[in-house]
Structure formats: structure tokens, C-alpha cells
Motif scaffolding. Structure first.
Motif, PDB file in Angstrom:
ATOM      1  N   LYS A  87       0.806  -1.228   0.000  1.00 27.02           N
ATOM      2  CA  LYS A  87       0.000   0.000   0.000  1.00 27.02           C
ATOM      3  C   LYS A  87       0.836   1.275   0.000  1.00 27.02           C
ATOM      4  N   THR A  88       1.993   1.266  -0.628  1.00 31.20           N
ATOM      5  CA  THR A  88       2.776   2.495  -0.697  1.00 31.20           C
ATOM      6  C   THR A  88       2.485   3.246  -1.987  1.00 31.20           C
ATOM      7  N   GLY A  89       1.859   2.579  -2.943  1.00 36.92           N
ATOM      8  CA  GLY A  89       1.599   3.216  -4.226  1.00 36.92           C
ATOM      9  C   GLY A  89       2.804   3.207  -5.131  1.00 36.92           C
ATOM     10  N   ALA A  90       3.955   2.914  -4.543  1.00 36.44           N
ATOM     11  CA  ALA A  90       5.194   2.959  -5.315  1.00 36.44           C
ATOM     12  C   ALA A  90       5.727   1.552  -5.521  1.00 36.44           C
ATOM     13  N   ALA A  91       6.809   1.464  -6.280  1.00 38.41           N
ATOM     14  CA  ALA A  91       7.413   0.157  -6.500  1.00 38.41           C
ATOM     15  C   ALA A  91       7.859  -0.433  -5.170  1.00 38.41           C
TER      16      ALA A  91
ATOM     17  N   ASP B 101       9.944  -1.984  -2.301  1.00 36.40           N
ATOM     18  CA  ASP B 101      11.342  -2.115  -1.913  1.00 36.40           C
ATOM     19  C   ASP B 101      11.420  -3.109  -0.768  1.00 36.40           C
TER      20      ASP B 101
END
Lengths: 524, 365
Positions: free
Chosen positions: A171-175, A177
Motif C-alpha cells: 500500500k505504498t503506491g510505489a514500486a 522495496d
């Protein structure tokens, strides 16, 4: 007349020049290009004769798993081209991006979830664009959804699905890590996984065989649509495109051999011609990569939000490890191993090496993923004239100094050859082991590996085995046997065992036993 | 029977070879000796070099130009340039680095193109409503400072006010290429670092290091990025808004499709110009004498200049470019006023390796 002659001459001259270019072999009617390819590209083969007529190039496809293929390319495989569902993993491998001299996307297929119509209707998922991966995880955790998915360490569709699920849960919206991989929700999600496979095509076949005990599977949209159009399914699959995002395979054709640039340009130009793109769409159910050819009505028109793909190899490898060691249902692998007299010498040595590799001896990328994993149960059944030894192992520690792995290693080193070949007694014993284990641990994924180098010459015969097999309880009968042909084993006998149990045959005569055991781990 | 046929074919083939050799010796097909010239270029120029009309102009001038593609930074660092007669990256910083390293005497700048953002009208309107873009009538301008503020708080598309157009949970991010290899990503980094540095070009390493963590999320949050600019643009065209709602492109890529009335471009697809933006100056560095001939021709041959305009490139003579677009019924692109210079190669390098290090240290700052 003279114009015709000129054309003929030009054609012949062109063929002569094409034949003389490096690294290729001249065929009778054109130039052969070797292509390392993903197994699901078998459905492209009907197009290849036309491609050859139009371009003069014959594509010879050699099929391997996506990860295996990526590793081979980095290690200097001599194919002129490669064609997999994705080149991202290859691009992330050290030295991988450098091996790609050019690439061109040929077709598209998102990885989605097919759910039996009655089940989807009950969940309110039919034609519902708002279903999320979390909704799917909730049904899986509740025991209401049992699905199949390929092993992410062997096959791209499972891998892409794993990335999607992990990213949706982060749920970070980003790729993704490394810090945002959360095993908790992944465990929930994969508690519903009841079938694994080493390739997307095998998964589809296995789903058809086990469709009465499953609710759906994660696979390429193209494979799911093809199944729905065919007659093998007793109940159609509704396609669910999770709202939080999916990942699309884009099937880039890769140029590996720079000297074949012209060939590559001609082949890709032909494959991207509008009428060929339309033909690909119609015959394979994949979406066109050429933007001017619009996807037709077989595909839903909703916007599919595409999830970002991790940007580093470390993240990808860690994610696969979390899946194998923590999230997936643990495996119980039963190895049925022939130690008859004919195994004496180098054959027994290759068998030992193959097993030792699974305990950590193989340090290649694919070898590391193929190892025994945390929580895994391993049963080794040794047979010759009869089943003479059955040993169980549990792997909890997978470190290099692990006592669990050391125990397997020292046991393997005691193997000795002698006696006859009681194949069917041994396989039947494996089914009894599986049946007993299932009574206490129903949620493991069970598999049997049968390795033999001879024909059955003592004990049960095949008809007695089949009769006994069919009297087994249903859950035990569902365990697949992956048979390894070795030495003078009978292809017909092994094929029958594999076909009867829904497994498949691997050829340990043309490939090393180590390679075969590594490939089979994708199915365990 | 088949043996006779084989003999006949072999004979015909031999005749064919002789005919071809005679033809080329007598000069029927070519005016003079054609030499093969090997270049390495940014992938965005590949369609231009593959154009038969372009090849014909080179052939007419005695050159058979063959090209491989590579990212600009790869050209400046890892590509073995000894195999090539010329290198033709898309940006000046990499070209100057190659020029210095290989002691090239001259460089050629036959055409340039501004950096732009290809997007979809509903996205552009949503950005206008949220004061991140402005409608300039025909195109949009994209406020890089406002965008950096969004990225700083990791805004999702669903966080934008009044968003019914694109209710996706993923971060608001421009899609770019791989910052480690590709020129268009380096140009994007040039723009972002200028804004993050308070409206100044980064001219020293200390500033470059300070700015790096401010711009790193633009790249690291994207995850995997393609190494060539053509790739995300193709995703934009074929997969569309679901994958690449906004993609950093060369204006030329978009204009070329517009001018050729390519069916891939739908009426929903629009261009935004970042404010400020930079010009990507396609710079040819000759590595051998024949490479120099290619550079000179590209810059001076009127046919090649006209052909370059077909691919959407601004030419040395603006008249050629504007006349072509007008003939195709395409509006001339805006005269951009807020155009900055990219940092020098060394400062770009400091920022790129800095972002790389942040990625290794555990991802997104």
C-alpha cells in the motif's frame, strides 16, 4: 520475362547473402534463427511458416522456463533471439541488460485471476471492477477460495502475480522495496493456493484435471480466455482484474546476436504488421502490441491499472524467498529413488549430486531457488527389488550450516546400488506415505518424484498398481507423480504413471539429473 | 530430377553473383564506391536512420550507414566505441564527455527537441483542476515545482481533488526511462534538479550531492524503468493510461506521429511541457573520418534536414521544420520560453551515482 529472371536472381542472391551471415545455419528454404523461448509461445508456432515465407527466416524455438532462460542468456547462450513473456528479470540480472542488443514488444497479456462462475457470482465478483487483491486474500484466508498459481521462481505468471499481490498489500503506491515486503498478508493470500506448477501451460492442464476441487487459478488472460472458449471446463471461469493493479506480460522479442540486426528488424516488422497482430489476437487471445490495432470485444474495456515492477534484483529475490520460505503452503516432496544394481557407478553419483544440489550444492540463481525450503517435508523412499528404506526429513533451517540439510546430505551419501527394480511397489508406497501425511497435514502441497533407470521386473505389475491406485482415497490420488526417465527406463511405463496421476515425464537421459530435479522443484 | 534442378539452381545462382559483381563494378547501381559506416545512436533516432529515404541520401553520398542503439550514458561509459565511426547520443552532456574522452575535433548538432510529457486529456484536466498544470490552448504546461511537492508527500492519484478520471491507488509519478542509462531520464533529472536547487542549474558536486535525495524518489518509486525512450512511449500508446498516465518523452516522438496522422495517436492523447524544460540536443560525435562525413551531411544536406523534420525534430533551419508541420496540417509546437541548460556531465554523474547509492541503501528516501 527478363524482369522475372532478374527477380529470381535477386531472390537467390539475397538468399545466398542471408545464408552466409554469421552464427546461423542455412536451411533448404531460408535461414534458421534459434530462439530461446517461454513454453507458452507454443501457440505462436502456427504462424511461423508464414513468417518464413514472408521474411525468409525460420524461427526454431527452444522452450525453457523464464528464469532458467534469463540465467542461460546471462551465461552466454548462443541463440540469436530470445522470446519470453517479460525481459524485466533478465534486465535486472548483472550482465543481463547488456545481452539485449534490441527488443520489440510483440503482444500483451495481463496476469489475472480466473474464478469459477458460481463462486464469482456468490462473492459478487462477476463483472465487478472493484475487486481488490485484499478481497481475494480475505476469501482465501476464510478457506472459501482454492486456487492454482505457478511457482514464481520458475514461471513468469506466478512471479508477476506475486509482485502484484505484495505491492497491493504494501500500500505504498510505489514500486516495492525490500522494507515493504510484509509476509503477513501474503500468508493469508497464499493459504488459498492448492496447486502449483512450473509453467503456465502445465498449470492450465493441471487445473483442468483437478477442476472439481479448485475454485480458480491465476494465469495469463490469454490462457484463461482460451480455456473459456474450449470445452474442457465443466464450469467457465470469470476473469477478475483486481482494481489495485495488475501486471501485463509484453512478450518482447529480444535480439541477442548483434550480427542478426537485419533479421531481427525483418522478423519484428512482420510480427507487428496490423494483419498479423490481428491474427495473433484471434488465434492466441493476446492483446495486440501495435497501438493502431485495437483490442476487440473479447477483452473487457475497463482501464487496467498497471503496478510498477521492482527496480532491483535484491528486492525481487527477497520477495521470491519470502514466498517460498514463509508465504506459500509448505511442500511435502516424496522422492522415490531406484537404487537397483544398474545404478552402480556414475548413475548413482549423478543421483547423489542432484539431491546434494537441492541441499545447497548448486549456487546458481535457479539452483538457489530450487533448494529445499523452510518448512518443507521431504520423504526419501529407496527401492530395488522392494522398498527397503523410507526416511523423513523436515527442513526448518536453510542456512549453509543447517543441521537439517546436513542430515539429508549425510543420508544421501550412504546410498548404495544393488538388486532388482520394483517400480510399482515403490510408487504405491509413496502414495501410502502421502495419504497418511495428509490426514494430519492437509494443507501442504504434495508431490511424488519417481526416478528409475530400468523397467519394472519384480513386485506389482502396472495393472495391479492401477487397481490399487484407484482404490486410494481421493486426496491421495490427486498427488501428481513426476517421473524421471533415466538409463534404460521404459518411457511407456513412466508415461502411464504420469498420465494416470496428472504428472509429467522429465527426460534424465538428455538432460542431467541435476537439471531435471531443479526443473521439477518448480512443480513441488 | 532433383539433382538436375539443383545443378540448374547452382548455375543460376553463380550467374546471379556474377551479374551482381559486374553491376556493382560497372557502377550501374551505385555512382561510386559505397563505404559502410557504423554508428551507435540513441534508440529514439532509429526510425530515422532506418528510413529508406534517409538511407538513400547517405547512399547517394557514398555511405552505407548502419546503426546500433544504446543509452546515452552507456555510450559515454560502457559501450566499446572502437567499433564505431560515430556516436550520436540524444543529449549534449554525454556527447561532450565522449568528445573529450575520444579527443574528437568537432561535434555536430543537426537537430534538437524539447523534453515533454505525453499524457491523456482527462489526466491533464485533473492536473489543471489541482493547480499542477495549466491549459495553454492546444497544449498544457506542467508545473515541476508543484509536482515535486506532490512527490514529496507521496501523493496517490486518489489524493487529487475531484478525481473521477483516474482513481488509481498508485503514486502520482511521471514514467521515465532508466536514470542510469538513458538520456531522456538524464534530461528529466536536469529539470528536476534545477527546480530542487531553487531555480538554478547544479554547477558543483556539493550542490549535486545536496539535491540528490530530493530528486531520488522521482526515479526510485517508479521501480523498474526501461532503458530506451521508445519503450515507455510504446506502453503509453498500446497499454495506455492504466500503465503510463504521464510519460516523459521527446516532443519529437509525439510530433512525428501527429504529422504522419498515425492511428496509434487518439484524440485523447495530449502533450504537456514541463516548466521549465530543457532541449535535448542530438549531438553527433565523429570517432573516425567517415563518421565526420555523416555528421556534416546530417547538418548540411537539405534533404536530410527535411527528413529529420518528418521525425518531429527541430532542424538547424526552423523554416524546414515549420514548413513540414504546416504541410501536414499540424499546429506548430509552442515557442517555449522557460528553457534551461542541463548540468555538465560530471554533475549529472554525481547525481546519478548518488541516486544509485540511495537505491542500494534500502530504497526510497
Amino acid at each position: 520475362m527478363s524482369r522475372l529472371l532478374a527477380t529470381l536472381l535477386a531472390g537467390l542472391l539475397g538468399a545466398a547473402v542471408a545464408c552466409s551471415t554469421g552464427g546461423t545455419t542455412a536451411g533448404t528454404s531460408g535461414t534458421t534463427l534459434n530462439v530461446l523461448a517461454g513454453s507458452e509461445l507454443k501457440d505462436i508456432e502456427p504462424l511461423l511458416p508464414d513468417l518464413q515465407r514472408a521474411t525468409g527466416y525460420q524461427l526454431k524455438l527452444t522452450y525453457v522456463g523464464s528464469l532458467d532462460g534469463a540465467e542461460r542468456i546471462v551465461n552466454g547462450d548462443h541463440s540469436q533471439l530470445a522470446w519470453f513473456s517479460s525481459a524485466k528479470y533478465l534486465s535486472l540480472l548483472p550482465g543481463g541488460a547488456e545481452r539485449i542488443a534490441a527488443q520489440e514488444k510483440i503482444m500483451l497479456s495481463p496476469v489475472v485471476m480466473g474464478v469459477k462462475h458460481s463462486v464469482a457470482a456468490r462473492f459478487g465478483w462477476t463483472n465487478n471492477p472493484n475487486v481488490t487483491w485484499s478481497d481475494i486474500a480475505a476469501r482465501a484466508r476464510a478457506g472459501e477460495l482454492h486456487f492454482g498459481m505457478t511457482n514464481p521462481a520458475a514461471s513468469n505468471s506466478g512471479f508477476v502475480a506475486l509482485v502484484g499481490v505484495a505491492e497491493a498489500f504494501a500500500k505504498t503506491g510505489a514500486a516495492l522495496d525490500a522494507g515493504t515486503i510484509d509476509p503477513g498478508p501474503l500468508k493469508d493470500f497464499f493459504s488459498g493456493q492448492a496447486l502449483t506448477a512450473g509453467s503456465s501451460g502445465f498449470l492450465a492442464t493441471a487445473y483442468v484435471q483437478s477442476q472439481d476441487t479448485l475454485d480458480g487459478m491465476i494465469n495469463y488472460e490469454s490462457i484463461l480466455l482460451s480455456l473459456d472458449q474450449g470445452s474442457q471446463l465443466r464450469e467457465k471461469l470469470d476473469l477478475v482484474y483486481p482494481k489495485d493493479g495488475i501486471a501485463t506480460a509484453d512478450y518482447p522479442l529480444l535480439l541477442l546476436d548483434r550480427s542478426q540486426r537485419d533479421a531481427f528488424d525483418k522478423v519484428t516488422a512482420w510480427l507487428r504488421r496490423p494483419e498479423i497482430q490481428t491474427r495473433i489476437m484471434q488465434s492466441t487471445n493476446r492483446r495486440p502490441a501495435l497501438p493502431e490495432v485495437k483490442p476487440d470485444s473479447r477483452f473487457p474495456s475497463q482501464v487496467l491499472v498497471e503496478l510498477p515492477f521492482p527496480g532491483s534484483l535484491d528486492v525481487v529475490n527477497r520477495l521470491i524467498a519470502v514466498y517460498l520460505d514463509q508465504a506459500r503452503p509448505p511442500a511435502h516432496a516424496i522422492f522415490v529413488l531406484d537404487t537397483s544394481g544398474s545404478m552402480q557407478g556414475s548413475r548413482l553419483d549423478s543421483l547423489k549430486r542432484a539431491l546434494l544440489n537441492l541441499t545447497g550444492g548448486d549456487t546458481t540463481i535457479t539452483g538457489q531457488f530450487a533448494r529445499f525450503r523452510q518448512r518443507e517435508e521431504i520423504t526419501i523412499i529407496l527401492f530395488n527389488s522392494s522398498v527397503y528404506q523410507t526416511r523423513d526429513f523436515t527442513v526448518n533451517d536453510t542456512s549453509s550450516s543447517s543441521p537439517d540439510l546436513a542430515a539429508i546430505r549425510s543420508y544421501v551419501n550412504t546410498f548404495q546400488a544393488g538388486g532388482g527394480t520394483a517400480i510399482y511397489d515403490a510408487v504405491y508406497a509413496a502414495y501410502q506415505v502421502a495419504g497418511r501425511a495428509m490426514a494430519t497435514q492437509p494443507n501442504r502441497l504434495y508431490s511424488i518424484v519417481l526416478m528409475t533407470d530400468g523397467e519394472n521386473n519384480v513386485g506389482r505389475d502396472s495393472s495391479r498398481f492401477l487397481a490399487d491406485y484407484h482404490r486410494l482415497p481421493e486426496n491421495a490420488r490427486a498427488v501428481r507423480t513426476f517421473a524421471v526417465l533415466f538409463g534404460e527406463a521404459s518411457p511407456a511405463q513412466l508415461q502411464q504413471v504420469a498420465d494416470t496421476t496428472g504428472g509429467t515425464v522429465f527426460d534424465g537421459r538428455t538432460a542431467s539429473l541435476s537439471q531435471v530435479f531443479k526443473d521439477i522443484s518448480g512443480y513441488q | 530430377m532433383s539433382r538436375i534442378l539443383g545443378l540448374v539452381l547452382a548455375g543460376v545462382l553463380a550467374v546471379g553473383v556474377v551479374v551482381a559483381i559486374v553491376a556493382s563494378l560497372s557502377g550501374t547501381f551505385a555512382p561510386r564506391q559505397v563505404v559502410r559506416v557504423q554508428g551507435v545512436i540513441g534508440s529514439e533516432k532509429q526510425p530515422f536512420f532506418q528510413d529508406p529515404a534517409v538511407q538513400a541520401v547517405f547512399q547517394r553520398n557514398g555511405l552505407d550507414v548502419r546503426v546500433d542503439t544504446a543509452g546515452s550514458r552507456e555510450m559515454a561509459t560502457s559501450v566499446d566505441l572502437s567499433r564505431y565511426d560515430f556516436a550520436f547520443p540524444a543529449g549534449a552532456p554525454a556527447a561532450l564527455k565522449i568528445k573529450t574522452d575520444h579527443k574528437a575535433k568537432a561535434t555536430y548538432e543537426p537537430f534538437y527537441t524539447p523534453m515533454a510529457i505525453a499524457t491523456f486529456r482527462p489526466i491533464a484536466q485533473l492536473l489543471v483542476a489541482n493547480h499542477i498544470a495549466t491549459d495553454e490552448g492546444g497544449h498544457y504546461s506542467f508545473d515541476v515545482q508543484a509536482y515535486l511537492a506532490l512527490v514529496k508527500k507521496n501523493a496517490r492519484w486518489t489524493d487529487l481533488a475531484g478525481n473521477t478520471a483516474y482513481p488509481a491507488g498508485k503514486s502520482v509519478l511521471l514514467t521515465s526511462t532508466d536514470y542510469r542509462t538513458s538520456n531522456s531520464a538524464a534530461m528529466y533529472l536536469s529539470i528536476a534538479s534545477y527546480v530542487a536547487n531553487g531555480g538554478n542549474v547544479v554547477t558543483d558536486d556539493a550542490t549535486a550531492r545536496r539535491v540528490t535525495p530530493l530528486v531520488a524518489p522521482l526515479f526510485l518509486r517508479q521501480g523498474f524503468a526501461a532503458s530506451s525512450t521508445e519503450e515507455p512511449f510504446q506502453d503509453y500508446l498500446s497499454i495506455g493510461i492504466g500503465k503510463t498516465p504521464m510519460v516523459v518523452v521527446y516532443e519529437a516522438q509525439f510530433l512525428a506521429l501527429q504529422a504522419s496522422h498515425d492511428r496509434a495517436l487518439t484524440s485523447d492523447m495530449v502533450l504537456m511541457y514541463p516548466t521549465p524544460t530543457v532541449l535535448s540536443k542530438h549531438t553527433l560525435v565523429p570517432l573516425k573520418p567517415n563518421g565526420d562525413r555523416v555528421g556534416r551531411l546530417l547538418q548540411t544536406d537539405p534533404d536530410l534536414q527535411r527528413l529529420a523534420a518528418r521525425y518531429g525534430f527541430h532542424t538547424a533551419d526552423p523554416g524546414t521544420f515549420n514548413a513540414y508541420l504546416k504541410a501536414q496540417g499540424v499546429a506548430a509546437p509552442p515557442q517555449l520560453v522557460n528553457v534551461i541548460e542541463p548540468p555538465a556531465y560530471d554533475q549529472l554523474e554525481t547525481m546519478i551515482t548518488g541516486v544509485e547509492q540511495l537505491a542500494k541503501d534500502g530504497g526510497t528516501p
